[in-house]
Design an enzyme around this catalytic site. Structure first.
Site, short mmCIF file in Angstrom:
data_model
loop_
_atom_site.label_atom_id
_atom_site.label_comp_id
_atom_site.label_asym_id
_atom_site.label_seq_id
_atom_site.Cartn_x
_atom_site.Cartn_y
_atom_site.Cartn_z
N ARG A 225 19.15 -38.63 -11.66
CA ARG A 225 18.58 -39.09 -12.93
C ARG A 225 17.39 -40.00 -12.63
O ARG A 225 17.40 -40.74 -11.63
CB ARG A 225 19.61 -39.89 -13.73
N HIS A 273 13.24 -30.77 -14.12
CA HIS A 273 14.68 -30.86 -14.44
C HIS A 273 15.31 -29.46 -14.46
O HIS A 273 15.91 -29.05 -15.45
CB HIS A 273 14.92 -31.59 -15.77
#
Ligand code: NAP
Length: 310
Positions: A225, A273
């Site tokens: 993250r 991502h």
């Protein structure tokens, strides 16, 4: 009685997930009605992806569980209205995808592929890479995904160290844990992979102090993250050469803004991502099993621990 499953995610996910979900519910012998709208007090299970639109869960008075389609639940875990059991996604497609993304990017740098792929002039310079056994890799986060990546890299010959919150034992991986184990885990690492969840404890895990710990020129991979990295500190470490290259899949703001320095930095690779995405066919099996468990009064799989935050 028919089980009402509310599916709260994008149109694209609805199109991709609907048929595999319905097939898995039927295969599990569950009489399920799945739809994108129900009266909230008639919903038995809420299935959602972050961004699915629900922020207030208090009207789902009958819901036995809220089931997230993602592995990371940081956007939901602190929601005070979400009092139902919360499950996250653990499925083989996520582990396989992450294993492939991580090993691919580790091998890119280990083998110095860029020198050949990006060559613009005919230079015959024979620099043979060292063997994997001579390049220590550290994975911060030795959960489902970190362990899958660690074992794959170990299988390729890399000496792998893994770091977790609680002590662990994984054959072939040097396991360290807790704040006291972090420096030992990072010291001398030539590749560092971030696969811890985003929690208050892991924010800025890579900061000026910890970025100085790996070997000079180490390669940092962040498929975890964005908040795990102090961005200013990373840019500084890249500019001094302490970190040789960063391959980043996750960011504090996504999509990564067009003017962010990461886009143009010569020693940063941005991937949007995409390291690992839940796959509908595997996800459907896990959800069907969890609904079966919920109906049978058995404990849910992959339940999120609210106190730990993951
Ligand atoms: P997981 O099974 O829950 O594993 C998390 C690991 O992090 C565990 O080993 C845990 O320690 C460790 N950890 C948590 N807090 C820690 C702390 N304060 N100090 C040290 N270690 C800590 O999660 P996962 O399924 O492997 O997924 C990891 C993360 O990957 C997710 O949270 C998500 O953010 C990210 N992800 C990214 C993508 C992508 O496409 N980029 C896709 C899927 C997931 P314990 O073992 O002691 O609990």
């Amino acid at each position: 009685m028919t089980i009402n499953v509310l599916f709260s995610a994008s149109d694209e996910r609805w199109a991709n997930y609907r048929a595999p979900f319905e097939a898995a519910f039927a295969a599990a012998g569950l009489d399920v009605a799945m739809a994108r709208e129900f009266a909230p007090d008639t919903v038995d299970y809420v299935v959602l992806a972050p961004g699915g639109g629900i922020t207030d869960f208090s009207a789902f008075t009958r819901a036995r569980a809220v089931m997230c389609l993602w592995a990371g639940v940081e956007t939901m875990v602190g929601n005070p209205t979400l009092t139902q059991p919360l499950t996250r996604m653990v499925e083989t497609g996520l582990s396989e995808g992450m294993r492939e993304w991580v090993t691919g990017h580790v091998l890119r740098h280990h083998l110095g592929m860029d020198a050949h792929v990006r060559r613009s002039a005919p230079v015959w310079e024979q620099v043979s890479p060292k063997l994997a056994r001579a390049r220590p890799v550290t994975i911060l986060g030795l959960g489902v995904l970190g362990t899958a990546c660690g074992l794959a890299l170990r299988g390729l010959g890399f000496p792998v160290t893994g770091w977790s919150r609680s002590p662990k034992s994984v054959e072939g991986i040097r396991c360290l844990s807790g704040p006291e184990g972090l420096e030992e885990a990072l010291r001398g690492a030539e590749v560092v992979v971030l696969l811890v969840p985003a929690t208050p404890e892991t924010e800025n895990l890579m900061n000026p102090r910890t970025l100085a710990m790996p070997a000079r020129g180490a390669h940092l991979l962040n498929p975890g993250r964005g908040v795990l990295v102090d961005d200013a500190a990373l840019l500084e470490a890249l500019d001094t050469g302490q970190i040789g290259h960063a391959t980043l899949d996750t960011f504090r703001v996504e999509p990564l803004p067009a003017d962010h320095p990461y886009w143009h930095h010569p020693h940063v690779t941005v991937t949007p991502h995409i390291a690992a995405e839940t796959k509908p066919e595997f996800t459907a099996e896990v959800l069907a099993e969890n609904i079966r468990r919920g109906e049978a009064g058995e404990p849910f799989l992959h339940i999120v621990d609210r106190a730990r935050g993951y």
